[in-house]
Design a protein around this motif. Structure first.
Motif, PDB file in Angstrom:
ATOM      1  N   THR A  37      31.358  23.667   3.051  1.00 23.80           N
ATOM      2  CA  THR A  37      32.340  23.054   3.944  1.00 23.80           C
ATOM      3  C   THR A  37      31.713  22.685   5.282  1.00 23.80           C
ATOM      4  O   THR A  37      30.983  23.491   5.887  1.00 23.80           O
ATOM      5  N   VAL A  39      32.968  20.990   9.024  1.00 21.83           N
ATOM      6  CA  VAL A  39      34.111  20.595   9.851  1.00 21.83           C
ATOM      7  C   VAL A  39      33.616  19.779  11.027  1.00 21.83           C
ATOM      8  O   VAL A  39      32.716  20.214  11.746  1.00 21.83           O
ATOM      9  N   LEU A  88      36.082  18.514   6.511  1.00 18.49           N
ATOM     10  CA  LEU A  88      37.369  18.683   7.169  1.00 18.49           C
ATOM     11  C   LEU A  88      37.301  18.153   8.585  1.00 18.49           C
ATOM     12  O   LEU A  88      36.256  18.215   9.232  1.00 18.49           O
ATOM     13  N   ARG A  95      40.311  25.194  11.176  1.00 20.39           N
ATOM     14  CA  ARG A  95      40.193  24.649   9.826  1.00 20.39           C
ATOM     15  C   ARG A  95      39.537  25.650   8.877  1.00 20.39           C
ATOM     16  O   ARG A  95      39.918  25.751   7.712  1.00 20.39           O
TER      17      ARG A  95
END
Length: 294
Positions: A37, A39, A88, A95
């Protein structure tokens, strides 16, 4: 139905790379899905520039480049791991905390992009480690170490059983030994109070009682995991000091929390916070949904 995954946050820095590689090995070991992930915060751009596809596309391409590179880093150390990526938009802490809901594990680097060099633990990592609802690993120190024992600190808190169980499972899955540390302050005679450090006071009877309590706590887990070699350590020094010392030869430190409270930063307790700042290996914060028994 959403698949539970090990989520690793990366930002393209060396700290992010260490987190990705650690998480990839862990996901491969568990047979879990790894979700990489990244962000990125768009709000500051919108506040200063007219919104246009040019700026949005540039940010998106940067994010995709970082996650693509992270996939290569993960595959290099864990060829068979199942992976997916997620980019994200928003504030990183918020987040990542949302993403952690329902996750099997959240893995973070010790400091990320934009952090102050003087800080030992980045603000995003500290906030997520403090507030996430799932177990969290902060990869710090010798993040790439794959040998040495797992170490765990045990106290008298209600979470001690769960933390010990997580530590035994971690040691068993790695084929490693387990060092179980218990720290307590012995009773100091009044005539020595303030003159001799508690750590230097000789209290053989009290020590024997504490060793017996520790052995009683460890015994059921040792029976469940007979293949794990266990070393118990009793100390009059602070738990943080002992565990930081042990971390120089360990591959993972397992610690617990004090539960959710009101004041940010108090959830983890002083021992866990000191480990997140000073340990020389990754630190696993084991969160307990309830009492666990072997």
């Amino acid at each position: 139905m959403t698949t539970r995954a090990i989520i690793v946050a990366t930002d393209g820095t060396a700290y992010g790379e260490a987190a990705v590689q650690w998480a990839a090995r862990e996901a491969e070991r568990r047979g879990s899905l790894l979700r990489i992930t990244y962000v990125y915060d768009w709000e500051w751009r919108e506040a200063r520039f007219d919104y246009s596809n040019e700026y949005a596309d540039a940010a998106r391409h940067t994010a995709e480049a970082i996650t693509t590179k992270a996939c290569g880093q993960a595959r290099a150390v864990a060829p068979s791991v199942r992976m997916e990526t997620d980019t994200l938009v928003g504030h990183a802490s918020a987040r990542l905390l949302a993403a952690a809901e329902g996750a099997e594990l959240m893995v973070l680097g010790s400091r990320g992009r934009g952090g102050f060099a003087s800080l030992l633990l980045g603000s995003v990592s500290q906030r997520v480690a403090t507030h996430a609802l799932c177990p969290v690993v902060v990869v710090r120190g010798r993040g790439d170490v794959i040998d040495g024992p797992v170490a765990v600190g045990v106290d008298d808190s209600p979470a001690a059983e769960h933390v010990l169980g997580v530590a035994f499972e971690a040691a068993a899955s790695r084929g490693s030994a387990l060092a179980v540390v218990r720290s307590y302050l012995p009773p100091v005679p009044l005539w020595l109070a303030g003159t001799v450090p508690a750590a230097e006071v000789s209290t053989p009877e009290a020590d024997a009682a504490e060793r017996a309590r520790l052995a009683e706590l460890v015994a059921p887990w040792q029976a469940k995991y007979p293949g794990v070699a266990v070393e118990t350590m009793l100390s009059h020094d602070s738990a943080a000091a002992v565990l930081v010392g042990v971390s120089h030869g360990a591959q993972l430190i397992v610690t617990g929390t004090h539960g959710h409270g009101v004041v940010a930063g108090t959830f983890l307790g002083s021992t866990t916070m000191q480990l997140l700042h000073h340990a020389d290996c990754p630190v696993l914060i084991a969160r307990s949904p309830g009492k666990q028994t072997p």
